[in-house]
Design an enzyme around this catalytic site. Structure first.
Site, PDB file in Angstrom:
ATOM      1  N   TYR A 156       2.406  -6.997  16.405  1.00 27.17           N
ATOM      2  CA  TYR A 156       2.798  -6.132  15.288  1.00 27.17           C
ATOM      3  C   TYR A 156       3.618  -4.946  15.765  1.00 27.17           C
ATOM      4  O   TYR A 156       4.735  -4.711  15.293  1.00 27.17           O
ATOM      5  CB  TYR A 156       1.558  -5.640  14.531  1.00 27.17           C
ATOM      6  CG  TYR A 156       1.838  -4.419  13.688  1.00 27.17           C
ATOM      7  CD1 TYR A 156       2.785  -4.462  12.670  1.00 27.17           C
ATOM      8  CD2 TYR A 156       1.171  -3.212  13.914  1.00 27.17           C
ATOM      9  CE1 TYR A 156       3.067  -3.337  11.905  1.00 27.17           C
ATOM     10  CE2 TYR A 156       1.444  -2.090  13.155  1.00 27.17           C
ATOM     11  CZ  TYR A 156       2.396  -2.156  12.143  1.00 27.17           C
ATOM     12  OH  TYR A 156       2.672  -1.040  11.400  1.00 27.17           O
ATOM     13  N   TYR A 210     -15.297  -2.493  15.730  1.00 28.32           N
ATOM     14  CA  TYR A 210     -14.845  -3.104  16.980  1.00 28.32           C
ATOM     15  C   TYR A 210     -15.382  -2.357  18.207  1.00 28.32           C
ATOM     16  O   TYR A 210     -15.416  -1.122  18.254  1.00 28.32           O
ATOM     17  CB  TYR A 210     -13.323  -3.094  17.057  1.00 28.32           C
ATOM     18  CG  TYR A 210     -12.648  -4.194  16.289  1.00 28.32           C
ATOM     19  CD1 TYR A 210     -12.996  -5.526  16.460  1.00 28.32           C
ATOM     20  CD2 TYR A 210     -11.614  -3.908  15.390  1.00 28.32           C
ATOM     21  CE1 TYR A 210     -12.363  -6.536  15.773  1.00 28.32           C
ATOM     22  CE2 TYR A 210     -10.964  -4.918  14.697  1.00 28.32           C
ATOM     23  CZ  TYR A 210     -11.342  -6.235  14.895  1.00 28.32           C
ATOM     24  OH  TYR A 210     -10.714  -7.231  14.204  1.00 28.32           O
ATOM     25  N   THR A 260       5.751   3.065  12.417  1.00 31.12           N
ATOM     26  CA  THR A 260       4.371   3.363  12.793  1.00 31.12           C
ATOM     27  C   THR A 260       4.301   4.051  14.152  1.00 31.12           C
ATOM     28  O   THR A 260       5.192   3.895  15.000  1.00 31.12           O
ATOM     29  CB  THR A 260       3.549   2.058  12.856  1.00 31.12           C
ATOM     30  OG1 THR A 260       2.254   2.310  13.409  1.00 31.12           O
ATOM     31  CG2 THR A 260       4.238   1.027  13.746  1.00 31.12           C
ATOM     32  N   ASP A 261       3.215   4.783  14.375  1.00 32.91           N
ATOM     33  CA  ASP A 261       2.983   5.395  15.683  1.00 32.91           C
ATOM     34  C   ASP A 261       2.567   4.359  16.722  1.00 32.91           C
ATOM     35  O   ASP A 261       2.582   4.637  17.925  1.00 32.91           O
ATOM     36  CB  ASP A 261       1.939   6.505  15.594  1.00 32.91           C
ATOM     37  CG  ASP A 261       0.577   6.036  15.088  1.00 32.91           C
ATOM     38  OD1 ASP A 261       0.442   4.852  14.720  1.00 32.91           O
ATOM     39  OD2 ASP A 261      -0.350   6.859  15.043  1.00 32.91           O
ATOM     40  N   GLU A 262       2.228   3.158  16.301  1.00 31.05           N
ATOM     41  CA  GLU A 262       1.761   2.140  17.247  1.00 31.05           C
ATOM     42  C   GLU A 262       2.861   1.678  18.203  1.00 31.05           C
ATOM     43  O   GLU A 262       2.573   1.067  19.232  1.00 31.05           O
ATOM     44  CB  GLU A 262       1.160   0.953  16.495  1.00 31.05           C
ATOM     45  CG  GLU A 262      -0.096   1.322  15.726  1.00 31.05           C
ATOM     46  CD  GLU A 262      -0.854   0.114  15.214  1.00 31.05           C
ATOM     47  OE1 GLU A 262      -0.931  -0.890  15.950  1.00 31.05           O
ATOM     48  OE2 GLU A 262      -1.374   0.183  14.085  1.00 31.05           O
ATOM     49  N   LYS A 298       7.640  -3.936  15.187  1.00 29.40           N
ATOM     50  CA  LYS A 298       8.079  -2.674  14.575  1.00 29.40           C
ATOM     51  C   LYS A 298       8.973  -1.891  15.537  1.00 29.40           C
ATOM     52  O   LYS A 298       9.939  -1.238  15.111  1.00 29.40           O
ATOM     53  CB  LYS A 298       6.877  -1.832  14.160  1.00 29.40           C
ATOM     54  CG  LYS A 298       6.107  -2.373  12.967  1.00 29.40           C
ATOM     55  CD  LYS A 298       6.956  -2.430  11.697  1.00 29.40           C
ATOM     56  CE  LYS A 298       7.243  -1.049  11.146  1.00 29.40           C
ATOM     57  NZ  LYS A 298       7.942  -1.129   9.819  1.00 29.40           N
ATOM     58  N   PHE A 357       0.816  -1.219   0.000  1.00 33.49           N
ATOM     59  CA  PHE A 357       0.000   0.000   0.000  1.00 33.49           C
ATOM     60  C   PHE A 357       0.852   1.273   0.000  1.00 33.49           C
ATOM     61  O   PHE A 357       0.908   2.012  -0.996  1.00 33.49           O
ATOM     62  CB  PHE A 357      -0.939  -0.033   1.201  1.00 33.49           C
ATOM     63  CG  PHE A 357      -1.623   1.271   1.496  1.00 33.49           C
ATOM     64  CD1 PHE A 357      -2.164   2.049   0.486  1.00 33.49           C
ATOM     65  CD2 PHE A 357      -1.731   1.723   2.813  1.00 33.49           C
ATOM     66  CE1 PHE A 357      -2.797   3.267   0.763  1.00 33.49           C
ATOM     67  CE2 PHE A 357      -2.351   2.922   3.105  1.00 33.49           C
ATOM     68  CZ  PHE A 357      -2.882   3.695   2.083  1.00 33.49           C
ATOM     69  N   ASP A 416       9.793  -6.890  -3.575  1.00 34.48           N
ATOM     70  CA  ASP A 416       8.586  -7.259  -2.837  1.00 34.48           C
ATOM     71  C   ASP A 416       8.410  -8.769  -2.901  1.00 34.48           C
ATOM     72  O   ASP A 416       8.609  -9.385  -3.952  1.00 34.48           O
ATOM     73  CB  ASP A 416       7.355  -6.559  -3.435  1.00 34.48           C
ATOM     74  CG  ASP A 416       6.182  -6.539  -2.475  1.00 34.48           C
ATOM     75  OD1 ASP A 416       5.616  -7.617  -2.199  1.00 34.48           O
ATOM     76  OD2 ASP A 416       5.807  -5.449  -2.002  1.00 34.48           O
TER      77      ASP A 416
END
Length: 370
Positions: free
Chosen positions: A177, A234, A151-153, A181, A30, A52
């Site tokens: 995940y 959710y 990522t901000d996660e 990261k 993406f 990829d």
């Protein structure tokens, strides 16, 4: 500009003479594919190598319009394949790496965390170590860059009144995940501080836009509305995310690669905090407006609340002051303009997303939302 006296000869510019060769991992996914388009459009003189593995979320068809371009080469392969990485770096004389390749869906990491550790941690290590050896063999060129896109996660979850994540926020990942990261971020940082390797790290908020795999929230809602299927939300739908239009993100990464000093980290956000249920309602209203002959109208009638996923972070928010102040980047799209462009894209590109609704995808969907 050096002009040729022969009209059949190419004009050679300084940009062409100084053209880079960039390796973009995960370039059929993406964000990666959007970045490939951005780079090819912005720097047509650069050589672009796309690597990829074409797992379920990689789609080579996304890059078909670019594969006729002489400056782009597609390679199917795994970032954990060290001999392949070494060969590409040397054969193509890579000067820049933009590393997007990752397992990235929280739900899938809960069902099968091993692939996330292998790709996100081991794969990133493999790339870093291969690039370090390549950089050393070239006598540590100052213009080399390794951009690690994260990522901000990795920062964990925020309460309603907490300040937004900044570059100095402590890491506190809550899913396999985000933990994987976080591990890859630490490796990229360590390679700068230990070896002086010119790494850069970015941590972005939730992206949306064209070429987004159907399992993610926004494309899932758009496609389910078109098919007349329930819209699974959710828990109570009150989880808050900051949304960033993917092409704005690509512009930010461009700024980081071309302007930032090695070793820097930048948070990239869209300044668009919104509750999940409010976002779904916005998508329903846009689909009602833009789509013809929907199976269910109004689309909001399809909204269905489902059991919350384990460890579901309550709120993410990005403070993008640093990248704005130091590099002059700001998002161009508001949530309203970006969502409209995204919905219009999915409405006009059924030939892209329809083949992705495979039996494997349907089985995964049932497992998660049943």
């Amino acid at each position: 500009m050096l002009h040729s006296t022969n009209s059949n000869e190419l004009l050679i510019s300084e940009d062409a003479m100084n053209a880079r060769t960039i390796l973009i991992t995960g370039g059929a996914g993406f964000i990666g594919s959007n970045f490939v388009y951005h780079w090819c459009e912005t720097y047509p003189g650069d050589r672009v190598i796309v690597l990829d593995a074409l797992t379920y979320a990689g789609n080579r068809a996304t890059l078909n319009p670019l594969e006729e371009t002489a400056n782009l080469r597609f390679v199917q392969g795994d970032i954990c394949d060290r001999p392949l990485i070494d060969r590409l770096l040397q054969e193509e004389t890579i000067t820049t790496v933009a590393h997007f390749a990752a397992e990235s869906h929280v739900d899938r990491s809960i069902l099968g965390p091993d692939a996330f550790v292998q790709t996100n941690v081991v794969g990133t290590f493999t790339l870093l170590e291969a690039f370090r050896q390549h950089w050393l063999a070239q006598d540590k060129p100052e213009h080399f860059r390794f951009l690690h896109v994260s990522t901000d996660e990795v920062y964990g979850s925020l309460d309603a009144d907490d300040p937004a994540f900044s570059e100095t926020t402590s890491y506190s990942p809550n899913s396999p995940y985000s933990a994987s990261k976080a591990g890859s971020d630490h490796l990229a940082r360590a390679y700068f501080h230990t070896y002086g390797m010119p790494t850069l790290i970015t941590n972005c908020s939730n992206n949306y836009g064209p070429f987004h795999f159907p399992e993610k929230l926004i494309p899932l809602m758009c496609i389910n509305i078109l098919l007349g299927k329930p819209l699974p939300v959710y828990g109570d739908g009150q989880n808050i995310r900051d949304w960033l239009f993917v092409r704005d993100h690509c512009r930010a990464l461009d700024c980081v690669l071309n302007q930032a000093n090695p070793g820097e980290t930048y948070n990239v956000g869209g300044n668009n905090e919104v509750k999940n249920i409010d976002l779904v309602n916005m998508l329903c209203d846009l689909m009602d407006e833009l789509a013809k002959d929907l199976p269910v109208h109004p689309a909001r009638d399809l909204i269905t609340f489902v059991k919350d996923r384990p460890g579901h972070d309550r709120r993410y928010a990005i403070d993008a002051t640093k990248i704005s102040t130091e590099l002059g980047w700001v998002p161009q799209e508001t949530l309203e303009t970006g969502l409209r462009k995204t919905v219009q894209w999915y409405l006009s590109h059924e030939n892209w997303w329809q083949p992705l609704l495979s039996e494997e995808y349907q089985a995964y969907y049932q497992k998660v939302y049943a």
